[in-house]
Motif scaffolding. Structure first.
Motif, PDB file in Angstrom:
ATOM      1  N   ARG A  46      41.440 -15.877  38.519  1.00 42.17           N
ATOM      2  CA  ARG A  46      40.443 -15.745  37.480  1.00 42.17           C
ATOM      3  C   ARG A  46      40.677 -16.672  36.883  1.00 42.17           C
ATOM      4  O   ARG A  46      41.230 -17.081  35.958  1.00 42.17           O
ATOM      5  N   ILE A  47      39.517 -17.084  35.898  1.00 39.49           N
ATOM      6  CA  ILE A  47      39.398 -18.527  35.671  1.00 39.49           C
ATOM      7  C   ILE A  47      38.774 -18.083  33.576  1.00 39.49           C
ATOM      8  O   ILE A  47      38.639 -16.831  33.563  1.00 39.49           O
ATOM      9  N   ASN A  48      40.006 -18.765  33.171  1.00 38.77           N
ATOM     10  CA  ASN A  48      40.282 -18.456  31.819  1.00 38.77           C
ATOM     11  C   ASN A  48      39.438 -18.355  31.019  1.00 38.77           C
ATOM     12  O   ASN A  48      39.047 -19.894  30.692  1.00 38.77           O
ATOM     13  N   LYS A  49      38.072 -17.448  30.326  1.00 40.55           N
ATOM     14  CA  LYS A  49      37.306 -17.760  29.660  1.00 40.55           C
ATOM     15  C   LYS A  49      37.312 -18.524  28.315  1.00 40.55           C
ATOM     16  O   LYS A  49      36.606 -18.953  27.307  1.00 40.55           O
ATOM     17  N   ASN A  50      38.200 -17.960  27.555  1.00 37.80           N
ATOM     18  CA  ASN A  50      38.899 -18.516  26.346  1.00 37.80           C
ATOM     19  C   ASN A  50      38.738 -19.915  26.145  1.00 37.80           C
ATOM     20  O   ASN A  50      38.420 -20.019  25.117  1.00 37.80           O
ATOM     21  N   VAL A  51      39.495 -20.757  27.590  1.00 43.40           N
ATOM     22  CA  VAL A  51      39.965 -21.704  27.466  1.00 43.40           C
ATOM     23  C   VAL A  51      38.930 -22.501  28.323  1.00 43.40           C
ATOM     24  O   VAL A  51      38.102 -23.899  27.784  1.00 43.40           O
ATOM     25  N   PHE A  52      38.222 -21.933  29.121  1.00 48.52           N
ATOM     26  CA  PHE A  52      37.627 -22.724  29.532  1.00 48.52           C
ATOM     27  C   PHE A  52      35.778 -22.335  29.599  1.00 48.52           C
ATOM     28  O   PHE A  52      35.129 -20.750  30.101  1.00 48.52           O
ATOM     29  N   LYS A  53      34.663 -22.892  28.580  1.00 43.97           N
ATOM     30  CA  LYS A  53      33.542 -21.779  27.758  1.00 43.97           C
ATOM     31  C   LYS A  53      32.763 -21.594  28.976  1.00 43.97           C
ATOM     32  O   LYS A  53      32.029 -21.020  29.414  1.00 43.97           O
ATOM     33  N   ARG A  54      32.715 -22.820  29.881  1.00 43.50           N
ATOM     34  CA  ARG A  54      31.534 -22.705  30.947  1.00 43.50           C
ATOM     35  C   ARG A  54      32.475 -22.498  32.122  1.00 43.50           C
ATOM     36  O   ARG A  54      31.844 -23.999  32.745  1.00 43.50           O
ATOM     37  N   ASP A  56      31.401 -21.628  35.319  1.00 46.59           N
ATOM     38  CA  ASP A  56      29.731 -21.984  36.336  1.00 46.59           C
ATOM     39  C   ASP A  56      29.526 -23.962  36.074  1.00 46.59           C
ATOM     40  O   ASP A  56      29.935 -24.286  37.579  1.00 46.59           O
ATOM     41  N   LEU A  57      30.087 -24.132  34.846  1.00 51.22           N
ATOM     42  CA  LEU A  57      29.950 -26.158  34.502  1.00 51.22           C
ATOM     43  C   LEU A  57      30.857 -26.262  35.534  1.00 51.22           C
ATOM     44  O   LEU A  57      31.475 -27.537  36.399  1.00 51.22           O
ATOM     45  N   LEU A  58      32.198 -25.919  35.131  1.00 53.43           N
ATOM     46  CA  LEU A  58      33.503 -25.955  35.954  1.00 53.43           C
ATOM     47  C   LEU A  58      33.534 -25.831  37.002  1.00 53.43           C
ATOM     48  O   LEU A  58      34.068 -27.576  37.369  1.00 53.43           O
ATOM     49  N   MET A  59      32.710 -25.229  37.737  1.00 55.79           N
ATOM     50  CA  MET A  59      32.644 -24.577  39.170  1.00 55.79           C
ATOM     51  C   MET A  59      32.167 -25.818  39.751  1.00 55.79           C
ATOM     52  O   MET A  59      32.531 -26.629  41.205  1.00 55.79           O
ATOM     53  N   GLU A  60      30.884 -26.879  39.429  1.00 57.18           N
ATOM     54  CA  GLU A  60      30.508 -27.583  39.562  1.00 57.18           C
ATOM     55  C   GLU A  60      30.964 -29.269  39.989  1.00 57.18           C
ATOM     56  O   GLU A  60      30.858 -29.489  40.573  1.00 57.18           O
ATOM     57  N   ASN A  61      31.575 -29.650  38.898  1.00 57.63           N
ATOM     58  CA  ASN A  61      32.483 -30.100  38.596  1.00 57.63           C
ATOM     59  C   ASN A  61      33.688 -29.901  39.552  1.00 57.63           C
ATOM     60  O   ASN A  61      34.041 -31.026  40.595  1.00 57.63           O
ATOM     61  N   LEU A 148      29.996 -35.478  35.736  1.00 57.36           N
ATOM     62  CA  LEU A 148      30.652 -34.775  35.329  1.00 57.36           C
ATOM     63  C   LEU A 148      31.005 -33.877  33.751  1.00 57.36           C
ATOM     64  O   LEU A 148      30.397 -34.464  32.794  1.00 57.36           O
ATOM     65  N   HIS A 149      31.144 -32.594  33.590  1.00 56.46           N
ATOM     66  CA  HIS A 149      30.854 -32.069  33.305  1.00 56.46           C
ATOM     67  C   HIS A 149      32.202 -32.033  32.122  1.00 56.46           C
ATOM     68  O   HIS A 149      33.450 -31.749  32.588  1.00 56.46           O
ATOM     69  N   GLU A 150      31.703 -31.551  31.102  1.00 56.05           N
ATOM     70  CA  GLU A 150      33.144 -31.719  29.805  1.00 56.05           C
ATOM     71  C   GLU A 150      33.711 -30.746  29.687  1.00 56.05           C
ATOM     72  O   GLU A 150      33.265 -29.455  28.794  1.00 56.05           O
ATOM     73  N   THR A 151      34.581 -29.926  31.019  1.00 58.48           N
ATOM     74  CA  THR A 151      35.346 -28.635  30.784  1.00 58.48           C
ATOM     75  C   THR A 151      36.246 -28.147  29.821  1.00 58.48           C
ATOM     76  O   THR A 151      35.739 -27.085  29.182  1.00 58.48           O
ATOM     77  N   ILE A 152      36.291 -29.072  28.875  1.00 57.36           N
ATOM     78  CA  ILE A 152      36.901 -28.842  27.470  1.00 57.36           C
ATOM     79  C   ILE A 152      37.079 -29.949  26.351  1.00 57.36           C
ATOM     80  O   ILE A 152      37.575 -30.824  26.761  1.00 57.36           O
ATOM     81  N   VAL A 153      36.060 -29.739  25.394  1.00 57.83           N
ATOM     82  CA  VAL A 153      35.702 -30.771  25.121  1.00 57.83           C
ATOM     83  C   VAL A 153      36.354 -30.997  23.834  1.00 57.83           C
ATOM     84  O   VAL A 153      37.562 -30.910  23.581  1.00 57.83           O
ATOM     85  N   ASN A 154      36.731 -33.161  23.815  1.00 60.53           N
ATOM     86  CA  ASN A 154      38.387 -33.216  23.458  1.00 60.53           C
ATOM     87  C   ASN A 154      39.274 -32.791  23.569  1.00 60.53           C
ATOM     88  O   ASN A 154      40.236 -32.997  22.921  1.00 60.53           O
ATOM     89  N   PHE A 155      39.278 -32.495  25.055  1.00 59.36           N
ATOM     90  CA  PHE A 155      40.519 -32.182  25.489  1.00 59.36           C
ATOM     91  C   PHE A 155      41.611 -33.194  25.122  1.00 59.36           C
ATOM     92  O   PHE A 155      43.141 -32.534  24.971  1.00 59.36           O
ATOM     93  N   HIS A 156      42.183 -34.444  25.370  1.00 59.63           N
ATOM     94  CA  HIS A 156      43.653 -35.455  25.507  1.00 59.63           C
ATOM     95  C   HIS A 156      42.879 -36.332  23.944  1.00 59.63           C
ATOM     96  O   HIS A 156      43.107 -37.482  24.315  1.00 59.63           O
ATOM     97  N   ASN A 157      41.935 -35.794  23.478  1.00 63.32           N
ATOM     98  CA  ASN A 157      41.573 -36.772  22.223  1.00 63.32           C
ATOM     99  C   ASN A 157      42.983 -36.219  20.460  1.00 63.32           C
ATOM    100  O   ASN A 157      42.812 -35.629  20.367  1.00 63.32           O
TER     101      ASN A 157
END
Ligand code: GN1
Ligand code: MG
Length: 361
Positions: A46-54, A56-61, A148-157
Motif C-alpha cells: 500500500r503506497i503511502n499517499k502522505n509521502v508520495f502525493k502522486r 500514479d506517476l510513481l508507478m509510471e516511473n 521520470l517524474h519527481e516522486t518527492i520534490v527536493n528529496f535529497h536537496n
C-alpha cells in the motif's frame, strides 16, 4: 482497512489468499507477503499517499524503469523474475489498484529464496551490495531521465531539508524543542556544509544522473542459497539525483557498527573498513562511469546523507512523527542522535576517507 482479498482480486492472478503477513522493515509503505492457495507468493504494497502525493506517476516511473532493466537482464541472459522487480498488472491492465478507501496498492512478484539485511553480517555482503548499487546506476545511465517524474520534490536537496528543519523548530508543534537543543545546535553549525553538493552541481562539478535515492543495505535482496546479490528493491524514489548521494546513503546505513535506531551511542561508530569495501565495490560496479568530481565528492556524499537523514528524523520528531513509522515515542529522536554521532565520526576521519577513494581510482 479493506480486506486484502478484495485488493488482490483486482490483479491478474489466480487462486485465493490463504495467508498475509507484514513484510520487511520499511518506514514508509505498508508491505505484506501474501500466499495463495496454489502456493504462489506475492508482495503487496500500500503506497503511502502522505509521502508520495502522486502514486500514479510513481508507478509510471516504476514500470518504466523495471521494464528497461528487465530488457537489459534478458539480453545478458539473466533471470528476469529474480534480478529485477516485476509489478503484476491489474485485470484491466493497470500497474496499481485503488481500493474502496482510496488507497493505492501494487502487487509484485515475490523474489523466491531471497533475504534482505538490516546490518552487514559478512563484510563481502557489503562489498557485493556496493557492486550492485554501482551497477544499478550504470544500467540506468542511458535511461531517458526527462521521462521520470519527481516522486518527492527536493528529496535529497539538503539545504531544503535544513530549511524544513528550521521550520519545524519555529513551529515546535509538540513542545519538544527544549529537549533537543544539542541536536539543533549540531544542525545549525553545519548550515554552510549543507550547501556543498548543490554548489558543486551549480558550478558544473557534479552531474545529475538517474539515481535510486534510498540505497540502504536492506534495499538489496540476496540469494539465501548462494549469498550473492539478486536485485535492487524499493524503487519509489528513482529520480534524477547525485551519484554521491546514492553512495552516501549506503555508507550511512551500512558502514556503521550499529543499527540506525541504536540508542546506546557508545555502540554507534563509523566503520572505515566497511567504508573501504564499499568504495571499492561501488567504483567497480559503476564501471568507469563516475567523473573526477564525483569520485572526489564521494566522502562528502557519505557525510551529507547521514547529516540529512539525521535532520529529517529530528524535523519529524519536532513535527510529531508524521512521516517515518515509529515503534516507540522517542524513536525519531533516537535515530537522529544515532545519525549525528556518525556524522561526527566521519568528519573526524574525512582525510582517511578521501585517501581510500584515491586508492581505488
Ligand atoms: C525511508 O522506506 P524506507 O524505510 O526504505 C526513507 C529514506 C530514509 C530511510 C531511513 C521515501 O526508507 O529516505 O533514508 O527511511 N524513504 C522515504 O531509514 O522517505
Ligand atoms: Mg526500503
Amino acid at each position: 482497512m479493506v480486506s486484502i482479498e478484495s485488493v488482490i482480486a483486482a490483479f491478474d492472478v489466480e487462486g485465493k489468499v490463504v495467508d498475509c503477513i507484514p513484510f520487511g522493515n520499511g518506514h514508509i509503505n505498508d508491505t505484506r507477503l501474501v500466499t495463495m492457495d496454489n502456493g504462489v507468493q506475492y508482495v503487496a504494497q500500500r503506497i503511502n499517499k502522505n509521502v508520495f502525493k502522486r502514486p500514479d506517476l510513481l508507478m509510471e516511473n516504476y514500470v518504466g524503469v523495471t521494464k528497461f532493466i528487465r530488457a537489459k537482464i534478458e539480453k545478458m541472459g539473466g533471470d528476469p523474475l529474480r534480478e529485477v522487480l516485476n509489478a503484476i498488472p491489474t485485470k484491466d491492465g493497470k500497474s496499481f489498484t485503488i481500493d474502496a478507501e482510496g488507497e493505492y496498492w501494487r502487487l509484485l512478484v515475490y523474489v523466491t529464496e531471497s533475504i534482505g539485511y538490516d546490518k552487514v553480517e559478512r563484510p563481502e555482503q557489503f562489498y557485493d551490495s556496493a557492486v550492485s548499487f554501482g551497477d544499478f546506476q550504470y544500467m540506468l545511465r542511458d535511461y531517458p531521465a526527462e521521462t521520470l517524474h519527481e516522486t518527492i520534490v527536493n528529496f535529497h536537496n539538503t539545504p531544503d531539508r535544513y530549511r524544513q528543519l528550521m521550520e519545524a523548530i519555529e513551529n515546535d508543534a509538540k513542545g519538544r524543542l527544549a529537549e533537543v537543543s544539542a541536536e539543533v545546535e549540531f544542525a545549525k553549525s553545519r548550515c554552510e556544509f549543507a550547501k556543498t553538493l548543490e554548489i558543486a552541481h551549480a558550478e558544473g562539478r557534479l552531474p545529475l544522473r538517474v539515481t535510486h535515492n534510498d540505497t540502504k543495505l536492506n534495499n538489496i535482496l540476496f540469494d539465501i542459497n548462494t549469498g550473492k546479490t539478486l536485485c535492487v528493491v524499493d524503487l519509489d524514489t528513482i529520480m534524477p539525483g547525485y551519484s554521491v548521494n546514492d553512495f552516501g546513503d549506503s555508507i550511512r546505513f551500512g558502514a556503521t557498527t550499529a543499527l540506525e535506531d541504536e540508542t546506546d551511542l557508545s555502540k554507534v561508530n563509523f566503520d572505515i573498513s566497511l567504508y573501504e569495501l564499499y568504495v571499492k565495490g561501488f567504483i567497480e560496479g559503476a564501471k568507469g562511469g563516475l567523473t573526477e568530481g564525483e569520485l572526489e565528492m564521494l566522502p562528502i556524499g557519505a557525510i551529507m546523507m547521514t547529516f540529512e537523514c539525521g535532520m529529517r528524523f529530528l524535523a519529524d520528531y519536532l513535527n510529531g512523527d508524521t512521516y517515518f513509522r515509529i515503534h516507540r515515542p522517542s524513536h525519531n529522536l533516537d535515530r537522529c542522535r544515532n545519525q549525528f554521532k556518525l556524522v561526527s565520526d566521519m568528519e573526524a576521519q574525512l582525510d582517511q576517507m578521501r585517501a581510500i577513494v584515491k586508492k581505488y581510482c
